[in-house]
Design a protein around this motif. Structure first.
Motif, PDB file in Angstrom:
ATOM      1  N   LEU A  99     -11.146  70.774  47.245  1.00  0.00           N
ATOM      2  CA  LEU A  99     -10.132  69.858  47.763  1.00  0.00           C
ATOM      3  C   LEU A  99     -10.203  69.731  49.275  1.00  0.00           C
ATOM      4  O   LEU A  99     -10.577  70.672  49.976  1.00  0.00           O
ATOM      5  CB  LEU A  99      -8.743  70.363  47.354  1.00  0.00           C
ATOM      6  CG  LEU A  99      -8.508  70.518  45.846  1.00  0.00           C
ATOM      7  CD1 LEU A  99      -7.173  71.207  45.600  1.00  0.00           C
ATOM      8  CD2 LEU A  99      -8.539  69.159  45.165  1.00  0.00           C
ATOM      9  N   ASP A 100      -9.840  68.580  49.778  1.00  0.00           N
ATOM     10  CA  ASP A 100      -9.696  68.381  51.223  1.00  0.00           C
ATOM     11  C   ASP A 100      -8.335  68.945  51.611  1.00  0.00           C
ATOM     12  O   ASP A 100      -7.293  68.297  51.414  1.00  0.00           O
ATOM     13  CB  ASP A 100      -9.791  66.882  51.561  1.00  0.00           C
ATOM     14  CG  ASP A 100      -9.763  66.647  53.069  1.00  0.00           C
ATOM     15  OD1 ASP A 100      -9.391  67.586  53.814  1.00  0.00           O
ATOM     16  OD2 ASP A 100     -10.110  65.530  53.476  1.00  0.00           O
ATOM     17  N   MET A 101      -8.335  70.159  52.166  1.00  0.00           N
ATOM     18  CA  MET A 101      -7.082  70.872  52.403  1.00  0.00           C
ATOM     19  C   MET A 101      -6.201  70.161  53.431  1.00  0.00           C
ATOM     20  O   MET A 101      -4.989  70.312  53.424  1.00  0.00           O
ATOM     21  CB  MET A 101      -7.379  72.303  52.865  1.00  0.00           C
ATOM     22  CG  MET A 101      -8.240  73.091  51.886  1.00  0.00           C
ATOM     23  SD  MET A 101      -7.487  73.252  50.256  1.00  0.00           S
ATOM     24  CE  MET A 101      -6.173  74.386  50.623  1.00  0.00           C
ATOM     25  N   SER A 102      -6.830  69.394  54.318  1.00  0.00           N
ATOM     26  CA  SER A 102      -6.041  68.708  55.346  1.00  0.00           C
ATOM     27  C   SER A 102      -5.275  67.507  54.789  1.00  0.00           C
ATOM     28  O   SER A 102      -4.302  67.050  55.386  1.00  0.00           O
ATOM     29  CB  SER A 102      -6.948  68.251  56.491  1.00  0.00           C
ATOM     30  OG  SER A 102      -7.883  67.287  56.022  1.00  0.00           O
ATOM     31  N   LYS A 103      -5.727  67.003  53.609  1.00  0.00           N
ATOM     32  CA  LYS A 103      -5.094  65.811  53.033  1.00  0.00           C
ATOM     33  C   LYS A 103      -4.409  66.100  51.696  1.00  0.00           C
ATOM     34  O   LYS A 103      -3.953  65.176  51.026  1.00  0.00           O
ATOM     35  CB  LYS A 103      -6.141  64.712  52.840  1.00  0.00           C
ATOM     36  CG  LYS A 103      -6.808  64.253  54.138  1.00  0.00           C
ATOM     37  CD  LYS A 103      -7.861  63.191  53.862  1.00  0.00           C
ATOM     38  CE  LYS A 103      -8.539  62.761  55.160  1.00  0.00           C
ATOM     39  NZ  LYS A 103      -9.602  61.757  54.899  1.00  0.00           N
ATOM     40  N   ILE A 104      -4.333  67.337  51.320  1.00  0.00           N
ATOM     41  CA  ILE A 104      -3.792  67.686  50.010  1.00  0.00           C
ATOM     42  C   ILE A 104      -2.306  67.344  49.929  1.00  0.00           C
ATOM     43  O   ILE A 104      -1.567  67.447  50.920  1.00  0.00           O
ATOM     44  CB  ILE A 104      -4.027  69.188  49.718  1.00  0.00           C
ATOM     45  CG1 ILE A 104      -3.889  69.468  48.229  1.00  0.00           C
ATOM     46  CG2 ILE A 104      -3.114  70.071  50.528  1.00  0.00           C
ATOM     47  CD1 ILE A 104      -4.410  70.829  47.822  1.00  0.00           C
ATOM     48  N   THR A 105      -1.875  66.927  48.749  1.00  0.00           N
ATOM     49  CA  THR A 105      -0.469  66.545  48.549  1.00  0.00           C
ATOM     50  C   THR A 105       0.115  67.298  47.362  1.00  0.00           C
ATOM     51  O   THR A 105      -0.616  67.919  46.572  1.00  0.00           O
ATOM     52  CB  THR A 105      -0.340  65.030  48.286  1.00  0.00           C
ATOM     53  OG1 THR A 105      -0.961  64.729  47.030  1.00  0.00           O
ATOM     54  CG2 THR A 105      -0.997  64.220  49.403  1.00  0.00           C
ATOM     55  N   ILE A 106       1.415  67.205  47.216  1.00  0.00           N
ATOM     56  CA  ILE A 106       2.087  67.834  46.081  1.00  0.00           C
ATOM     57  C   ILE A 106       1.542  67.274  44.761  1.00  0.00           C
ATOM     58  O   ILE A 106       1.374  67.996  43.780  1.00  0.00           O
ATOM     59  CB  ILE A 106       3.607  67.615  46.155  1.00  0.00           C
ATOM     60  CG1 ILE A 106       4.208  68.333  47.371  1.00  0.00           C
ATOM     61  CG2 ILE A 106       4.284  68.086  44.873  1.00  0.00           C
ATOM     62  CD1 ILE A 106       4.153  69.834  47.282  1.00  0.00           C
ATOM     63  N   SER A 124      -3.992  77.509  53.561  1.00  0.00           N
ATOM     64  CA  SER A 124      -4.684  78.450  52.681  1.00  0.00           C
ATOM     65  C   SER A 124      -6.128  77.985  52.506  1.00  0.00           C
ATOM     66  O   SER A 124      -6.542  76.976  53.070  1.00  0.00           O
ATOM     67  CB  SER A 124      -3.969  78.524  51.322  1.00  0.00           C
ATOM     68  OG  SER A 124      -2.658  79.039  51.458  1.00  0.00           O
ATOM     69  N   VAL A 125      -6.871  78.707  51.708  1.00  0.00           N
ATOM     70  CA  VAL A 125      -8.281  78.380  51.451  1.00  0.00           C
ATOM     71  C   VAL A 125      -8.470  78.165  49.967  1.00  0.00           C
ATOM     72  O   VAL A 125      -7.898  78.877  49.137  1.00  0.00           O
ATOM     73  CB  VAL A 125      -9.202  79.530  51.923  1.00  0.00           C
ATOM     74  CG1 VAL A 125     -10.667  79.204  51.626  1.00  0.00           C
ATOM     75  CG2 VAL A 125      -8.995  79.798  53.405  1.00  0.00           C
ATOM     76  N   ASP A 126      -9.276  77.156  49.621  1.00  0.00           N
ATOM     77  CA  ASP A 126      -9.605  76.922  48.223  1.00  0.00           C
ATOM     78  C   ASP A 126     -10.411  78.122  47.716  1.00  0.00           C
ATOM     79  O   ASP A 126     -11.510  78.400  48.209  1.00  0.00           O
ATOM     80  CB  ASP A 126     -10.435  75.638  48.108  1.00  0.00           C
ATOM     81  CG  ASP A 126     -10.696  75.232  46.665  1.00  0.00           C
ATOM     82  OD1 ASP A 126     -10.427  76.053  45.771  1.00  0.00           O
ATOM     83  OD2 ASP A 126     -11.173  74.103  46.438  1.00  0.00           O
ATOM     84  N   ALA A 127      -9.868  78.850  46.752  1.00  0.00           N
ATOM     85  CA  ALA A 127     -10.526  80.062  46.241  1.00  0.00           C
ATOM     86  C   ALA A 127     -11.876  79.758  45.618  1.00  0.00           C
ATOM     87  O   ALA A 127     -12.731  80.638  45.501  1.00  0.00           O
ATOM     88  CB  ALA A 127      -9.625  80.759  45.219  1.00  0.00           C
ATOM     89  N   ASN A 128     -12.095  78.517  45.232  1.00  0.00           N
ATOM     90  CA  ASN A 128     -13.367  78.128  44.635  1.00  0.00           C
ATOM     91  C   ASN A 128     -14.515  78.248  45.631  1.00  0.00           C
ATOM     92  O   ASN A 128     -15.685  78.310  45.245  1.00  0.00           O
ATOM     93  CB  ASN A 128     -13.266  76.687  44.122  1.00  0.00           C
ATOM     94  CG  ASN A 128     -14.426  76.327  43.216  1.00  0.00           C
ATOM     95  OD1 ASN A 128     -14.776  77.087  42.328  1.00  0.00           O
ATOM     96  ND2 ASN A 128     -15.016  75.166  43.449  1.00  0.00           N
ATOM     97  N   LEU A 129     -14.185  78.295  46.923  1.00  0.00           N
ATOM     98  CA  LEU A 129     -15.208  78.384  47.967  1.00  0.00           C
ATOM     99  C   LEU A 129     -15.554  79.823  48.326  1.00  0.00           C
ATOM    100  O   LEU A 129     -16.508  80.069  49.061  1.00  0.00           O
ATOM    101  CB  LEU A 129     -14.726  77.665  49.233  1.00  0.00           C
ATOM    102  CG  LEU A 129     -14.426  76.167  49.093  1.00  0.00           C
ATOM    103  CD1 LEU A 129     -13.843  75.641  50.390  1.00  0.00           C
ATOM    104  CD2 LEU A 129     -15.678  75.403  48.713  1.00  0.00           C
ATOM    105  N   LEU A 130     -14.760  80.774  47.825  1.00  0.00           N
ATOM    106  CA  LEU A 130     -14.931  82.172  48.217  1.00  0.00           C
ATOM    107  C   LEU A 130     -15.425  83.017  47.051  1.00  0.00           C
ATOM    108  O   LEU A 130     -15.336  82.634  45.887  1.00  0.00           O
ATOM    109  CB  LEU A 130     -13.620  82.743  48.743  1.00  0.00           C
ATOM    110  CG  LEU A 130     -13.008  82.019  49.941  1.00  0.00           C
ATOM    111  CD1 LEU A 130     -11.699  82.688  50.321  1.00  0.00           C
ATOM    112  CD2 LEU A 130     -13.974  82.033  51.126  1.00  0.00           C
TER     113      LEU A 130
END
Length: 406
Positions: A270-277, A350-356
């Motif tokens: 996900l684009d964390m800077s543009k994420i929405t509810i 936060s960080v997308d856990a899929n990247l870690l």
């Protein structure tokens, strides 16, 4: 040489000079125990002490050896003959000892040869491609037999550790440890999140005849595991298999699979800077927060819903001793409340856990699970999460309590 006679002779002379064993020992530079052994005939003074001991006792070396006072020529000859005989005895004992030690050495060598013969395997390095053939066969079988293979973007990811390939005539035996995880994308009505279908971590033995795969053998479970490992693998590989987990090798394979999975499902990031509810919410649930590095068996869970509502799950269904109970965690009691906080900021920081990549040994402090199945790891200082928890007075370090029902 009569040690008993000489010992009594030394004791007699010592007493005539009014010396204790301790005093004689001090003069000779030996222990009192050594003097005691001389006098009891259990040992004889070292040849380096002859001259010094004879001077203290006012006797000749011949008299010490003969165990009596006699300075005649006959006594001197007797002492020489006694010394020669004693030397021959020592040589015989030494020769006997050498024979015994040599025999033991030969036995040890024979045992090692036999042991190494049993351990020796003809490992080849010109057939490494067989590892990939094993993985390819298992992967194809998973696509055929796994019912989830019909789900969206189903895929299987493997990593393996090679122990060796043994060759016997036209047979080859491939020994390896296999780590596997399969995933798919859930249906839209279930949130369209990434779901785990299956997983395994297990040693295996693949049998090839004329370079064609015949069978793959896995160890038995439970208390038959070790014995089946010993049956499957030659001794030189067996101990590597049994010690495989000790060197964190499983973590290495896990990380390799995670990396392959993350690359394949990269479009899910996900684009964390543009994420929405709306990117997170499913059936009113925005996300759930859980403390991972907790000492609790089951930590409490904080559920964040739309319309500024939250629910803190504090009790879970538990089984009484001996009762049959489902293994699925089910919370049965919660405390509800309202929050006044822009919770999307927690996700954006936060960080997308899929990247870690992480394992049970290096879990993050908190994990966030969105309604649609995405996973997030909070920032290092948990600033935004702590602000939310403080505003609603919730402590996620507390443990959930078991509820045994009636």
């Amino acid at each position: 040489m009569d040690q008993n006679k000489s010992g009594k002779f030394i004791a007699k002379l010592r007493k005539e000079k009014n010396m204790t064993q301790d005093q004689l020992a001090e003069k000779m530079g030996v222990s009192i125990n050594a003097v005691s052994k001389w006098e009891r005939g259990l040992s004889f003074p070292d040849v380096s002490l002859y001259k010094k001991l004879c001077k203290e006792l006012d006797i000749s070396i011949e008299e010490l050896i003969n165990g009596e006072k006699d300075d005649s020529e006959e006594a001197k000859e007797k002492a020489i003959i006694s010394t020669i005989n004693e030397t021959n005895k020592i040589k015989k004992k030494s020769k006997k000892l050498v024979i015994i030690l040599s025999t033991i050495f030969v036995i040890i060598v024979l045992v090692l040869i036999y042991y190494n013969k049993n351990l020796k395997v003809d490992l080849v390095n010109d057939s490494d491609y067989l590892y990939d053939e094993v993985i390819g066969f298992i992967k194809e079988k998973e696509f055929i037999e796994n019912p989830d293979s019909k789900e969206k973007d189903f895929n299987v990811f493997y990593s393996y550790h090679p122990f060796g390939i043994e060759k016997k005539n036209n047979y080859k035996y491939v020994y390896l440890w296999i780590y596997e995880q399969s995933y798919y994308i859930e249906k839209e009505e279930y949130g369209s999140g990434l779901a785990i279908s299956s997983g395994s971590s297990v040693p295996a033995k693949a049998i090839f005849k004329d370079n064609k795969l015949q069978d793959i053998i896995y160890p038995k479970d439970g208390n038959q595991y070790v014995s089946s490992i010993k049956e499957m693998f030659p001794g030189i590989i067996e101990y590597q298999v049994l010690d495989f987990n000790k060197n964190k090798n499983i973590n290495k394979l896990f990380n390799e699979v995670e990396q392959k999975k993350n690359i394949y499902y990269d479009y899910l990031n996900l684009d964390m800077s543009k994420i929405t509810i709306d990117d997170l919410i499913y059936d009113n649930l925005i996300f759930t927060i859980e403390k991972k590095n907790s000492k609790c068996d089951i930590p409490v869970q904080l559920n964040i819903f739309k319309n500024n509502k939250y629910s803190l799950s504090t009790e879970y269904k538990a089984c009484k001793s001996g009762a049959v109970c489902t293994s699925m965690l089910q919370f049965v009691k919660s405390t509800d409340g309202k929050y006044n906080y822009d919770v999307i900021e927690i996700i954006r920081h936060s960080v997308d856990a899929n990247l870690l990549q992480y394992t049970n040994e290096n879990l993050p402090e908190y994990m966030i699970y969105s309604g649609k199945g995405h996973e997030f790891i909070t920032d290092s200082d948990n600033k935004y999460l702590n602000e939310l928890l403080s505003s609603i007075n919730v402590d996620l370090t507390q443990c959930a309590t078991p509820n045994y029902g009636d």
